[in-house]
Design a protein around this motif. Structure first.
Motif, PDB file in Angstrom:
ATOM      1  N   ILE A 110       1.815  12.535   8.338  1.00  0.00           N
ATOM      2  CA  ILE A 110       2.345  11.514   9.580  1.00  0.00           C
ATOM      3  C   ILE A 110       3.794  11.072   8.919  1.00  0.00           C
ATOM      4  O   ILE A 110       4.477  10.355   9.939  1.00  0.00           O
ATOM      5  CB  ILE A 110       1.206  10.227   9.495  1.00  0.00           C
ATOM      6  CG1 ILE A 110       1.600   9.553  10.727  1.00  0.00           C
ATOM      7  CG2 ILE A 110       1.205   9.542   8.171  1.00  0.00           C
ATOM      8  CD1 ILE A 110       0.812   9.842  12.131  1.00  0.00           C
ATOM      9  N   VAL A 111       4.038  11.321   7.732  1.00  0.00           N
ATOM     10  CA  VAL A 111       5.389  10.657   7.274  1.00  0.00           C
ATOM     11  C   VAL A 111       6.626  10.923   8.333  1.00  0.00           C
ATOM     12  O   VAL A 111       7.215  10.043   8.373  1.00  0.00           O
ATOM     13  CB  VAL A 111       5.628  10.908   5.874  1.00  0.00           C
ATOM     14  CG1 VAL A 111       7.181  10.614   5.330  1.00  0.00           C
ATOM     15  CG2 VAL A 111       4.598  10.304   4.821  1.00  0.00           C
ATOM     16  N   MET A 113       0.961  -1.293   0.201  1.00  0.00           N
ATOM     17  CA  MET A 113       0.090  -0.049  -0.077  1.00  0.00           C
ATOM     18  C   MET A 113       1.136   1.243   0.025  1.00  0.00           C
ATOM     19  O   MET A 113       2.346   1.141   0.393  1.00  0.00           O
ATOM     20  CB  MET A 113      -0.861   0.088   1.152  1.00  0.00           C
ATOM     21  CG  MET A 113      -1.839  -1.267   1.269  1.00  0.00           C
ATOM     22  SD  MET A 113      -2.498  -1.520   2.794  1.00  0.00           S
ATOM     23  CE  MET A 113      -4.225  -1.248   2.386  1.00  0.00           C
ATOM     24  N   GLY A 114       0.393   2.366  -0.458  1.00  0.00           N
ATOM     25  CA  GLY A 114       1.097   3.596  -0.232  1.00  0.00           C
ATOM     26  C   GLY A 114       1.868   3.886  -1.471  1.00  0.00           C
ATOM     27  O   GLY A 114       1.714   3.586  -2.667  1.00  0.00           O
ATOM     28  N   CYS A 115       3.057   4.618  -0.934  1.00  0.00           N
ATOM     29  CA  CYS A 115       3.786   5.470  -2.210  1.00  0.00           C
ATOM     30  C   CYS A 115       4.985   4.608  -2.884  1.00  0.00           C
ATOM     31  O   CYS A 115       4.927   3.434  -2.415  1.00  0.00           O
ATOM     32  CB  CYS A 115       4.299   6.566  -1.742  1.00  0.00           C
ATOM     33  SG  CYS A 115       5.602   6.234  -0.248  1.00  0.00           S
ATOM     34  N   GLN A 151      11.460  11.732  -0.013  1.00  0.00           N
ATOM     35  CA  GLN A 151      10.299  12.576   0.239  1.00  0.00           C
ATOM     36  C   GLN A 151      10.534  14.083  -0.012  1.00  0.00           C
ATOM     37  O   GLN A 151       9.669  14.669   0.010  1.00  0.00           O
ATOM     38  CB  GLN A 151       9.970  12.618   1.857  1.00  0.00           C
ATOM     39  CG  GLN A 151       9.603  11.198   2.600  1.00  0.00           C
ATOM     40  CD  GLN A 151       8.151  10.838   1.576  1.00  0.00           C
ATOM     41  OE1 GLN A 151       7.468  11.404   0.983  1.00  0.00           O
ATOM     42  NE2 GLN A 151       7.750   9.510   1.864  1.00  0.00           N
ATOM     43  N   THR A 211       2.225  -1.741   4.554  1.00  0.00           N
ATOM     44  CA  THR A 211       1.177  -0.942   4.965  1.00  0.00           C
ATOM     45  C   THR A 211       1.630   0.679   4.912  1.00  0.00           C
ATOM     46  O   THR A 211       2.740   1.027   4.951  1.00  0.00           O
ATOM     47  CB  THR A 211       0.800  -0.858   6.542  1.00  0.00           C
ATOM     48  OG1 THR A 211       1.793  -0.734   7.255  1.00  0.00           O
ATOM     49  CG2 THR A 211       0.255  -2.346   6.711  1.00  0.00           C
ATOM     50  N   CYS A 212       0.514   1.479   4.748  1.00  0.00           N
ATOM     51  CA  CYS A 212       0.686   3.042   4.684  1.00  0.00           C
ATOM     52  C   CYS A 212      -0.397   3.389   5.526  1.00  0.00           C
ATOM     53  O   CYS A 212      -1.462   2.802   5.900  1.00  0.00           O
ATOM     54  CB  CYS A 212       0.196   3.189   3.232  1.00  0.00           C
ATOM     55  SG  CYS A 212       0.057   4.890   3.086  1.00  0.00           S
ATOM     56  N   CYS A 213       0.001   4.720   6.394  1.00  0.00           N
ATOM     57  CA  CYS A 213      -1.016   5.417   7.114  1.00  0.00           C
ATOM     58  C   CYS A 213      -1.098   6.710   6.904  1.00  0.00           C
ATOM     59  O   CYS A 213      -1.636   7.464   7.604  1.00  0.00           O
ATOM     60  CB  CYS A 213      -0.299   5.154   8.531  1.00  0.00           C
ATOM     61  SG  CYS A 213       1.127   5.626   8.612  1.00  0.00           S
ATOM     62  N   ILE A 214      -0.699   7.094   5.678  1.00  0.00           N
ATOM     63  CA  ILE A 214      -0.758   8.468   5.105  1.00  0.00           C
ATOM     64  C   ILE A 214      -2.396   9.118   5.198  1.00  0.00           C
ATOM     65  O   ILE A 214      -2.788  10.212   5.683  1.00  0.00           O
ATOM     66  CB  ILE A 214      -0.331   8.650   3.689  1.00  0.00           C
ATOM     67  CG1 ILE A 214      -0.104  10.280   3.517  1.00  0.00           C
ATOM     68  CG2 ILE A 214      -1.139   8.283   2.766  1.00  0.00           C
ATOM     69  CD1 ILE A 214       1.137  10.632   3.819  1.00  0.00           C
ATOM     70  N   ARG A 241       8.821   7.657   9.222  1.00  0.00           N
ATOM     71  CA  ARG A 241       9.819   7.667   8.332  1.00  0.00           C
ATOM     72  C   ARG A 241      11.242   8.194   9.041  1.00  0.00           C
ATOM     73  O   ARG A 241      12.110   8.010   8.469  1.00  0.00           O
ATOM     74  CB  ARG A 241       9.681   7.851   6.892  1.00  0.00           C
ATOM     75  CG  ARG A 241       8.408   7.061   6.338  1.00  0.00           C
ATOM     76  CD  ARG A 241       9.341   5.899   5.567  1.00  0.00           C
ATOM     77  NE  ARG A 241       8.561   4.874   4.900  1.00  0.00           N
ATOM     78  CZ  ARG A 241       8.817   4.073   4.346  1.00  0.00           C
ATOM     79  NH1 ARG A 241      10.165   3.864   4.075  1.00  0.00           N
ATOM     80  NH2 ARG A 241       8.103   3.142   3.789  1.00  0.00           N
ATOM     81  N   ASN A 249       7.375   2.853  -0.450  1.00  0.00           N
ATOM     82  CA  ASN A 249       6.786   1.420  -0.211  1.00  0.00           C
ATOM     83  C   ASN A 249       6.889   0.061  -1.302  1.00  0.00           C
ATOM     84  O   ASN A 249       7.063  -0.887  -0.890  1.00  0.00           O
ATOM     85  CB  ASN A 249       5.354   1.558   0.339  1.00  0.00           C
ATOM     86  CG  ASN A 249       5.320   1.373   1.979  1.00  0.00           C
ATOM     87  OD1 ASN A 249       6.168   1.788   2.589  1.00  0.00           O
ATOM     88  ND2 ASN A 249       3.934   1.164   2.582  1.00  0.00           N
ATOM     89  N   CYS A 298       4.754   1.656   7.406  1.00  0.00           N
ATOM     90  CA  CYS A 298       4.372   2.884   8.196  1.00  0.00           C
ATOM     91  C   CYS A 298       3.476   2.765   9.125  1.00  0.00           C
ATOM     92  O   CYS A 298       3.753   3.552  10.216  1.00  0.00           O
ATOM     93  CB  CYS A 298       4.081   4.153   7.142  1.00  0.00           C
ATOM     94  SG  CYS A 298       5.272   4.550   5.807  1.00  0.00           S
TER      95      CYS A 298
END
Ligand code: SAH
Ligand code: SF4
Ligand code: F3S
Length: 478
Positions: free
Chosen positions: A204-205, A48-50, A240, A85-88, A209, A53, A120
Motif C-alpha cells: 500500500i505504501v 505505529m509502523g516503520c 523506501q 498510523t500505519c496501514c501496511i 506515501r 513514521n 499512512c
C-alpha cells in the motif's frame, strides 16, 4: 479535501513562517494556562509502523514541544493525543479503530482533551469516511504529505472548534529545516528520500506515501553536519528504496556517491541505511559499503519470497537466482557482512513448492534477523484481487515452519560471534538488570554487558561470551 501543493522556494518559506507564527500563538496560550494552573500541558504520541513514521513522530514531537507541550508516556494524563498510523497490514488498522473507540469514551469525561490522527492510514478515502461517520470526537486529521502543518491545523481547531481534515491527494515540495526530538540523543534518523515508485503488488505504501522524491545532497549533508555538532554518532538514512536515491534530482547523484560524502563528516561514526531493494543494488554501492569505514557492515535486503514465480507476481523484478547471486557478490566484497530481510508468507497463489524455495533462500543466505509477515490483503493493491488467496491455516503452518528455519540461521550466526571482540555503541542501562548496559554492535547485534552508565553514548570494545540467540552477553575489554 485540500489538494494544495507548495511549489516554489518563496512559498516554502511562507508556509514555514505560517507554522512559526502558529507555534508562537499556541505557546502564548499554553504559557497562560501554566501561569493559571501551575501545570504544563502534555502530549502523548502513539507511533505505529516503520522507521519513516517513527521519524515523522520525532519531528511532530519537536513541534509540540516548541508549542509548550511536555511529553508524557501516559495517555490518560495528556491534553493532546496524537496517533501516527500505519496501514501496511490490516491488524495495524484495526488497532487504531479500537483505540479511537476507547478515546471516544474518555473524551466524554475529559472534554478538554484534543485528539489528532495522522499517518499512512489517513491517505485512504475509506478510512476518512469511517472517521467522519464514527469518530466525531477527533479534532484534527492530516496525512503523510503535510505533517509540517500541525501547528497551523491546531490553531485553526482552537479558533473554530471545528474538526479539521487536511489530507492532500498528492505530495507537495519537500519541506526542509525540520528538527526532531530523539529518544536516544546520539542516534538519529535522516530522510534522504520520500515515497516509492515500485508498486510491489501487495503493498500500500506507494498509494499512501506518493511518488519517489529525493532530498538534495547538500540539504542532507547540512542536516547531518548539524547532527554531528549536537553529538550524534550514528545515523540511519531512510527511504523506501534508498538504492534509487538521486535519480530524479536536477543534478543526479547516486546513493553510493551520497554515502561517500557522508562518510567524510567528522563526528559521525556509524552510517546505516534502509531499505535496499535488491533490484537496484549496484556494484558501485557494494564498493562504497566496502570502502567507507563508517558504513556499517550490515545490510537489510528484503527478499519477500524465494520463489521466482511468486516474486514475479509480487512485481519485485528479480529472480531467486539473481537475489542469491547478489548476496554472493556482497559477501565476496564484504566477507564479515550480516544480512537481514523481510519475508511474506501466504502471498496469493503461493504453493508448497514456492514456500520450500523461500526456506531454501533462508537456509542458504543465513540472515542475522528476519522480519516475517503473514500476507495481508490491502484493498486497492493488485494482489488483493488475485485468485488463490491462501487459507489462514495453511499460511499459519508455513509461517511456523519459516520461523524454525529463520531461528536456526540466527542461532548459527550468533554462535560465530562468541569469542570475538565487537565494538558496541552503548545505548542504555539494561531494563531487566541495572548492573548491565545494552548496546549494538556495528553489525546490529544486541549486546548486554556489565558496565558503568557513564559509558552510555560511547563505542567500547566488548568480548562476546555467550550466545542467547536473539542477543549476546559480553564483557567489556579494558
Ligand atoms: N520499502 C521496503 C518495505 C516497506 S514495508 C522494501 O521494499 O523492502 C515493510 C515490509 O512489510 C515489506 O518488506 C513487506 O515484507 C511487508 N509488507 C508490505 N506489504 C505487506 C502486506 N500486504 N502483507 C504483509 N506484509 C507486507
Ligand atoms: Fe512497498 Fe515495494 Fe515500495 Fe517497499 S519497494 S515500499 S514493498 S512497493
Ligand atoms: Fe511505514 Fe506503515 Fe506507512 S510501514 S510507510 S507507516 S504504511
Amino acid at each position: 479535501m485540500s489538494e494544495r501543493t507548495v511549489t516554489s522556494p518563496a512559498l516554502h518559506d511562507e508556509e514555514l513562517k505560517k507554522q512559526e507564527d502558529a507555534i508562537k500563538t499556541i505557546r502564548a496560550i499554553n504559557d497562560e494556562y501554566t501561569l493559571k494552573t501551575g501545570k504544563k500541558k502534555k502530549y502523548y504520541i502513539l507511533t505505529m509502523g516503520c522507521q519513516m513514521n517513527a521519524h515523522d513522530s520525532e519531528k511532530l514531537s519537536f513541534m509540540l514541544s516548541e508549542m509548550g507541550y511536555e511529553h508524557t508516556d501516559v495517555e490518560q494524563e495528556a491534553n493532546f493525543v496524537l496517533y501516527n498510523t500505519c496501514c501496511i497490514r490490516e491488524n495495524a488498522e484495526e488497532k487504531v479503530y479500537g483505540r479511537l473507540g476507547y478515546l471516544k469514551h474518555y473524551k466524554e469525561i475529559n472534554k478538554d482533551i484534543k485528539i489528532a490522527i495522522c499517518g499512512c492510514m489517513m491517505q485512504q478515502d475509506t478510512v476518512i469516511q469511517r472517521i467522519r461517520k464514527t469518530f466525531k470526537n477527533v479534532d484534527i486529521v492530516f496525512g503523510t504529505y503535510n505533517i509540517y502543518k500541525l501547528p497551523e491545523l491546531m490553531l485553526t481547531n482552537m479558533e473554530t472548534g471545528d474538526t479539521i481534515f487536511d489530507i492532500w491527494q498528492e505530495q507537495g515540495e519537500i519541506m526542509e529545516d525540520f528538527h526532531s526530538i530523539r529518544k536516544i540523543p546520539f542516534k538519529a534518523s535522516v530522510n534522504i528520500m520520500y515515497g516509492c515508485n515500485n508498486f510491489c503488488s501487495y503493498c500500500i505504501v506507494p498509494y499512501v506515501r506518493g511518488r519517489e522524491r529525493s532530498r538534495k545532497p547538500e540539504d542532507i549533508l547540512n542536516e547531518i553536519r548539524g547532527l554531528a555538532k549536537e553529538g550524534v554518532k550514528e545515523i540511519m538514512l531512510l527511504g523506501q528504496n534508498v538504492n534509487s536515491y538521486g535519480k530524479n534530482l536536477e543534478k543526479p547523484v547516486t546513493f553510493a556517491e551520497l554515502l561517500r560524502m557522508i562518510n567524510e563528516i567528522d563526528g559521525i561514526e556509524r552510517i546505516r541505511f534502509m531499505t535496499s531493494h535488491p533490484k537496484d543494488l549496484s556494484d558501485e554501492l557494494i564498493y562504497a559499503m566496502r570502502d567507507c569505514d563508517k558504513v556499517c557492515n550490515y545490510l537489510h535486503l528484503p527478499v519477500q519470497s524465494g520463489s521466482t514465480a511468486v516474486l514475479t507476481a509480487m512485481n519485485r523484478r528479480y529472480t531467486k537466482e539473481k537475489y542469491l547471486e547478489l548476496v554472493e557478490k556482497i559477501k565476496k566484497e564484504i566477507p564479515d557482512i550480516l544480512l537481514s530481510t523481510d519475508i511474506i508468507v501466504g502471498f496469493p497463489g503461493e504453493t508448497e513448492e514456492d514456500f520450500l524455495e523461500t526456506l531454501d533462500v533462508v537456509d542458504k543466505v543465513g540472515y542475522s534477523t528476519a522480519f516475517t509477515f503473514i500476507y495481508s490483503k490491502r484493498t486497492g493493491t493488485p494482489a488483493a484481487v488475485m485468485e488463490n488467496q491462501i487459507p489462514d491455516d495453511v499460511t499459519k503452518e508455513r509461517f511456523n515452519r519459516l520461523l524454525e528455519h529463520v531461528n536456526s540461521g540466527v542461532e548459527k550466526i550468533s554462535e560465530t560471534m562468541v569469542g570475538t571482540v565487537e565494538n558496541v555503541l552503548v545505548e542504555e542501562i539494561n531494563r531487566q538488570d541495572e548492573t548491565m548496559l545494552t548496546g549494538r554492535t556495528e553489525r546490529n547485534s544486541l549486546v548486554h554487558f556489565k558496565g558503568n552508565p557513564d559509558l552510555i553514548g560511547q563505542i567500547v570494545p566488548v568480548k562476546i561470551k555467550e550466545n542467547k540467540i536473539f542477543y549476546l552477553i559480553g564483557e567489556r575489554m579494558l
